[in-house]
Motif scaffolding. Structure first.
Motif, PDB file in Angstrom:
ATOM      1  N   SER A   8       0.939  -1.013  -0.087  1.00 37.58           N
ATOM      2  CA  SER A   8       0.158   0.072  -0.007  1.00 37.58           C
ATOM      3  C   SER A   8       0.931   1.245   0.164  1.00 37.58           C
ATOM      4  N   GLN A   9       2.087   1.364   0.915  1.00 37.51           N
ATOM      5  CA  GLN A   9       2.750   2.131   0.797  1.00 37.51           C
ATOM      6  C   GLN A   9       3.725   2.446  -0.490  1.00 37.51           C
ATOM      7  N   LEU A  10       3.980   1.365  -1.227  1.00 34.62           N
ATOM      8  CA  LEU A  10       4.681   1.520  -2.562  1.00 34.62           C
ATOM      9  C   LEU A  10       3.716   1.910  -3.366  1.00 34.62           C
ATOM     10  N   ILE A  11       2.410   1.631  -3.316  1.00 35.92           N
ATOM     11  CA  ILE A  11       1.265   2.175  -4.490  1.00 35.92           C
ATOM     12  C   ILE A  11       1.049   3.614  -4.239  1.00 35.92           C
ATOM     13  N   CYS A  12       1.032   4.147  -3.006  1.00 38.56           N
ATOM     14  CA  CYS A  12       0.902   5.277  -2.685  1.00 38.56           C
ATOM     15  C   CYS A  12       2.087   6.318  -3.114  1.00 38.56           C
ATOM     16  N   LEU A  13       3.576   5.679  -2.922  1.00 44.19           N
ATOM     17  CA  LEU A  13       4.328   6.441  -3.300  1.00 44.19           C
ATOM     18  C   LEU A  13       4.344   6.765  -4.965  1.00 44.19           C
ATOM     19  N   ILE A  14       3.957   5.426  -5.829  1.00 39.57           N
ATOM     20  CA  ILE A  14       3.912   5.833  -7.208  1.00 39.57           C
ATOM     21  C   ILE A  14       2.836   6.523  -7.510  1.00 39.57           C
ATOM     22  N   LEU A  15       1.891   6.516  -7.000  1.00 42.41           N
ATOM     23  CA  LEU A  15       0.719   7.324  -7.344  1.00 42.41           C
ATOM     24  C   LEU A  15       1.023   8.793  -7.209  1.00 42.41           C
ATOM     25  N   PHE A  16       1.794   9.219  -5.868  1.00 48.07           N
ATOM     26  CA  PHE A  16       2.177  10.385  -5.647  1.00 48.07           C
ATOM     27  C   PHE A  16       3.078  11.123  -6.786  1.00 48.07           C
ATOM     28  N   LEU A  65      13.322  -0.391  -3.607  1.00 47.02           N
ATOM     29  CA  LEU A  65      12.376   0.099  -4.524  1.00 47.02           C
ATOM     30  C   LEU A  65      12.838  -0.248  -6.215  1.00 47.02           C
ATOM     31  N   VAL A  66      14.051  -0.556  -5.975  1.00 50.46           N
ATOM     32  CA  VAL A  66      14.448  -1.009  -7.219  1.00 50.46           C
ATOM     33  C   VAL A  66      13.839  -1.942  -8.048  1.00 50.46           C
ATOM     34  N   ARG A  67      13.501  -3.200  -7.720  1.00 51.11           N
ATOM     35  CA  ARG A  67      12.655  -4.050  -8.500  1.00 51.11           C
ATOM     36  C   ARG A  67      11.282  -3.532  -8.765  1.00 51.11           C
ATOM     37  N   PRO A  68      10.567  -2.877  -7.916  1.00 46.14           N
ATOM     38  CA  PRO A  68       8.945  -2.774  -8.273  1.00 46.14           C
ATOM     39  C   PRO A  68       9.115  -1.439  -9.180  1.00 46.14           C
ATOM     40  N   PHE A  69      10.166  -0.456  -9.150  1.00 47.24           N
ATOM     41  CA  PHE A  69      10.263   0.595  -9.924  1.00 47.24           C
ATOM     42  C   PHE A  69      10.648   0.133 -11.193  1.00 47.24           C
ATOM     43  N   THR A  70      11.597  -0.680 -11.462  1.00 48.66           N
ATOM     44  CA  THR A  70      11.933  -1.294 -12.541  1.00 48.66           C
ATOM     45  C   THR A  70      10.852  -1.882 -13.482  1.00 48.66           C
TER      46      THR A  70
END
Length: 221
Positions: A14-22, A129-134
Protein backbone atom coordinates in the motif's frame (compact mmCIF):
# COMPACT_ATOMS: atom_id res chain seq x y z
CA UNK A 1 1.99 -15.58 12.26
CA UNK A 2 0.91 -15.89 8.64
CA UNK A 3 -1.83 -13.32 9.24
CA UNK A 4 0.70 -10.85 10.61
CA UNK A 5 2.95 -11.45 7.60
CA UNK A 6 0.05 -10.78 5.23
CA UNK A 7 -0.78 -7.56 7.07
CA UNK A 8 2.83 -6.39 6.85
CA UNK A 9 2.98 -7.25 3.15
CA UNK A 10 -0.30 -5.43 2.53
CA UNK A 11 0.98 -2.35 4.37
CA UNK A 12 4.25 -2.45 2.43
CA UNK A 13 2.46 -2.75 -0.92
CA UNK A 14 0.00 0.00 0.00
CA UNK A 15 2.84 2.37 0.85
CA UNK A 16 4.59 1.52 -2.41
CA UNK A 17 1.41 2.17 -4.41
CA UNK A 18 0.98 5.49 -2.58
CA UNK A 19 4.50 6.53 -3.56
CA UNK A 20 3.99 5.60 -7.21
CA UNK A 21 0.64 7.41 -7.30
CA UNK A 22 2.22 10.46 -5.70
CA UNK A 23 5.02 10.57 -8.27
CA UNK A 24 2.47 10.04 -11.06
CA UNK A 25 0.16 12.81 -9.84
CA UNK A 26 3.14 15.11 -9.25
CA UNK A 27 4.32 14.61 -12.84
CA UNK A 28 0.78 15.33 -14.07
CA UNK A 29 0.54 18.46 -11.90
CA UNK A 30 3.84 19.83 -13.17
CA UNK A 31 2.77 19.11 -16.76
CA UNK A 32 -0.71 20.62 -16.72
CA UNK A 33 0.67 23.74 -15.06
CA UNK A 34 3.59 24.10 -17.46
CA UNK A 35 2.52 27.49 -18.79
CA UNK A 36 5.99 27.91 -20.28
CA UNK A 37 5.34 24.97 -22.59
CA UNK A 38 2.32 26.65 -24.18
CA UNK A 39 4.22 29.94 -24.49
CA UNK A 40 7.00 28.06 -26.27
CA UNK A 41 4.54 26.27 -28.57
CA UNK A 42 2.86 29.51 -29.59
CA UNK A 43 6.06 30.30 -31.48
CA UNK A 44 7.15 26.78 -32.36
CA UNK A 45 3.78 25.69 -33.77
CA UNK A 46 2.82 29.06 -35.24
CA UNK A 47 -0.43 29.13 -33.26
CA UNK A 48 -0.94 32.87 -33.78
CA UNK A 49 -1.34 32.21 -37.52
CA UNK A 50 -4.77 30.71 -36.80
CA UNK A 51 -6.21 33.63 -34.83
CA UNK A 52 -6.40 37.40 -35.02
CA UNK A 53 -5.14 37.80 -31.47
CA UNK A 54 -1.85 39.02 -30.10
CA UNK A 55 0.28 36.71 -27.98
CA UNK A 56 -0.72 38.51 -24.78
CA UNK A 57 -4.41 38.31 -25.70
CA UNK A 58 -4.11 34.60 -26.43
CA UNK A 59 -2.33 34.01 -23.13
CA UNK A 60 -5.11 35.84 -21.31
CA UNK A 61 -7.61 33.33 -22.72
CA UNK A 62 -5.27 30.44 -21.90
CA UNK A 63 -4.97 31.66 -18.31
CA UNK A 64 -8.76 31.94 -18.03
CA UNK A 65 -9.12 28.35 -19.24
CA UNK A 66 -6.47 27.07 -16.82
CA UNK A 67 -7.99 29.00 -13.92
CA UNK A 68 -11.31 27.29 -14.64
CA UNK A 69 -9.69 23.85 -14.86
CA UNK A 70 -7.52 24.25 -11.77
CA UNK A 71 -9.97 25.70 -9.25
CA UNK A 72 -13.21 23.87 -8.47
CA UNK A 73 -14.92 27.06 -7.31
CA UNK A 74 -14.43 28.85 -10.65
CA UNK A 75 -17.61 28.44 -12.71
CA UNK A 76 -18.69 28.69 -15.45
CA UNK A 77 -15.94 28.58 -18.05
CA UNK A 78 -15.60 32.00 -19.68
CA UNK A 79 -12.94 33.16 -22.07
CA UNK A 80 -12.80 36.67 -23.46
CA UNK A 81 -12.25 35.76 -27.10
CA UNK A 82 -13.50 32.19 -27.38
CA UNK A 83 -17.14 31.15 -27.13
CA UNK A 84 -17.82 27.64 -25.80
CA UNK A 85 -20.56 25.34 -27.06
CA UNK A 86 -22.60 23.07 -24.79
CA UNK A 87 -20.56 20.09 -25.96
CA UNK A 88 -17.29 21.96 -25.44
CA UNK A 89 -18.37 23.06 -21.97
CA UNK A 90 -19.15 19.42 -21.09
CA UNK A 91 -15.70 18.28 -22.16
CA UNK A 92 -13.91 21.01 -20.24
CA UNK A 93 -16.03 20.19 -17.19
CA UNK A 94 -14.91 16.55 -17.44
CA UNK A 95 -11.28 17.68 -17.81
CA UNK A 96 -11.74 19.92 -14.76
CA UNK A 97 -13.01 16.91 -12.81
CA UNK A 98 -9.91 14.91 -13.80
CA UNK A 99 -7.72 17.82 -12.65
CA UNK A 100 -9.42 17.79 -9.25
CA UNK A 101 -9.08 14.01 -8.93
CA UNK A 102 -5.37 14.30 -9.70
CA UNK A 103 -4.87 16.99 -7.07
CA UNK A 104 -6.81 14.92 -4.53
CA UNK A 105 -4.69 11.84 -5.23
CA UNK A 106 -1.52 13.90 -4.84
CA UNK A 107 -2.64 15.31 -1.48
CA UNK A 108 -3.83 11.94 -0.14
CA UNK A 109 -0.62 10.14 -1.09
CA UNK A 110 1.76 12.92 -0.03
CA UNK A 111 2.00 12.10 3.70
CA UNK A 112 2.26 8.29 3.30
CA UNK A 113 4.96 8.82 0.65
CA UNK A 114 6.94 11.17 2.89
CA UNK A 115 6.78 8.68 5.79
CA UNK A 116 7.79 5.80 3.53
CA UNK A 117 10.80 7.65 2.13
CA UNK A 118 11.77 8.95 5.55
CA UNK A 119 11.80 5.42 6.97
CA UNK A 120 13.67 3.96 4.01
CA UNK A 121 16.32 6.66 4.17
CA UNK A 122 16.68 6.11 7.93
CA UNK A 123 16.83 2.31 7.58
CA UNK A 124 18.90 2.50 4.38
CA UNK A 125 16.42 0.35 2.48
CA UNK A 126 15.81 2.52 -0.59
CA UNK A 127 17.30 -0.37 -2.59
CA UNK A 128 14.02 -2.24 -2.01
CA UNK A 129 12.38 0.16 -4.47
CA UNK A 130 14.63 -0.91 -7.34
CA UNK A 131 12.69 -4.00 -8.41
CA UNK A 132 9.12 -2.57 -8.31
CA UNK A 133 10.25 0.68 -9.91
CA UNK A 134 12.04 -1.25 -12.65
CA UNK A 135 8.72 -2.97 -13.42
CA UNK A 136 6.99 0.43 -13.57
CA UNK A 137 9.74 1.72 -15.85
CA UNK A 138 9.22 -1.23 -18.20
CA UNK A 139 5.53 -0.37 -18.49
CA UNK A 140 6.41 3.26 -19.20
CA UNK A 141 8.81 2.22 -21.95
CA UNK A 142 6.02 0.25 -23.64
CA UNK A 143 3.67 3.24 -23.47
CA UNK A 144 6.38 5.56 -24.75
CA UNK A 145 7.04 3.26 -27.70
CA UNK A 146 3.32 3.19 -28.51
CA UNK A 147 3.08 6.97 -28.24
CA UNK A 148 6.20 7.57 -30.34
CA UNK A 149 5.18 5.22 -33.16
CA UNK A 150 1.46 6.01 -33.31
CA UNK A 151 0.60 9.20 -31.42
CA UNK A 152 -2.70 9.71 -33.27
CA UNK A 153 -3.91 6.29 -32.11
CA UNK A 154 -2.49 6.86 -28.63
CA UNK A 155 -4.30 10.22 -28.42
CA UNK A 156 -7.63 8.68 -29.43
CA UNK A 157 -7.24 5.72 -27.04
CA UNK A 158 -6.39 8.10 -24.21
CA UNK A 159 -9.68 9.93 -24.71
CA UNK A 160 -11.63 6.70 -25.06
CA UNK A 161 -10.27 5.55 -21.69
CA UNK A 162 -10.94 8.76 -19.75
CA UNK A 163 -14.10 10.02 -21.48
CA UNK A 164 -17.28 8.10 -22.22
CA UNK A 165 -18.49 10.45 -24.97
CA UNK A 166 -17.22 12.21 -28.08
CA UNK A 167 -17.47 15.75 -26.67
CA UNK A 168 -13.68 15.94 -26.93
CA UNK A 169 -13.99 16.05 -30.73
CA UNK A 170 -14.32 19.82 -31.11
CA UNK A 171 -15.87 21.64 -34.05
CA UNK A 172 -13.71 24.72 -34.82
CA UNK A 173 -16.86 26.61 -35.82
CA UNK A 174 -18.67 26.22 -32.49
CA UNK A 175 -15.52 25.85 -30.35
CA UNK A 176 -12.75 27.92 -31.95
CA UNK A 177 -10.54 27.32 -28.89
CA UNK A 178 -9.46 24.07 -30.57
CA UNK A 179 -7.62 26.06 -33.24
CA UNK A 180 -5.16 27.29 -30.60
CA UNK A 181 -4.87 23.91 -28.88
CA UNK A 182 -3.36 21.81 -31.68
CA UNK A 183 -2.66 18.11 -31.25
CA UNK A 184 1.09 18.73 -31.41
CA UNK A 185 0.80 20.82 -28.24
CA UNK A 186 -0.81 17.89 -26.45
CA UNK A 187 1.91 15.61 -27.79
CA UNK A 188 4.47 17.92 -26.18
CA UNK A 189 2.48 17.74 -22.94
CA UNK A 190 2.61 13.94 -23.00
CA UNK A 191 6.34 14.03 -23.72
CA UNK A 192 6.87 16.35 -20.74
CA UNK A 193 4.74 14.14 -18.47
CA UNK A 194 6.52 10.93 -19.45
CA UNK A 195 9.91 12.64 -19.15
CA UNK A 196 9.14 13.79 -15.61
CA UNK A 197 7.67 10.48 -14.48
CA UNK A 198 10.54 8.49 -15.98
CA UNK A 199 13.00 10.89 -14.34
CA UNK A 200 11.39 10.31 -10.92
CA UNK A 201 11.37 6.53 -11.35
CA UNK A 202 14.92 6.30 -12.74
CA UNK A 203 16.23 8.54 -9.94
CA UNK A 204 14.96 6.12 -7.30
CA UNK A 205 16.35 3.14 -9.21
CA UNK A 206 19.80 4.74 -9.44
CA UNK A 207 19.82 5.82 -5.79
CA UNK A 208 18.64 2.36 -4.73
CA UNK A 209 21.34 0.59 -6.75
CA UNK A 210 24.06 2.88 -5.38
CA UNK A 211 22.86 2.17 -1.85
CA UNK A 212 22.77 -1.59 -2.49
CA UNK A 213 26.36 -1.53 -3.82
CA UNK A 214 27.53 0.30 -0.70
CA UNK A 215 25.77 -2.20 1.57
CA UNK A 216 27.26 -5.13 -0.38
CA UNK A 217 30.78 -3.66 -0.09
CA UNK A 218 30.34 -3.12 3.65
CA UNK A 219 29.22 -6.74 4.09
CA UNK A 220 32.27 -7.95 2.16
CA UNK A 221 34.57 -6.09 4.52
Amino acid sequence: MSGLFRMMTLKKNSQLICLILFLLSLAITLTINARWLYVMDINQLGILDYVTLSKSELMKNYDQLMTYLNFFWVNPLQMVDFPVSESGALHFYEVKRLFQINYLVMLITLIPSVFLLKNKIKEKTLWQLVRPFTIVLSGLVVLLFFMATAFDTFFVKFHEVFFNNDAWIFDPVTDPIITVLPQDYFMHCFILFFSLFVLFIVSFIIIGRIQLKRITKMDEH
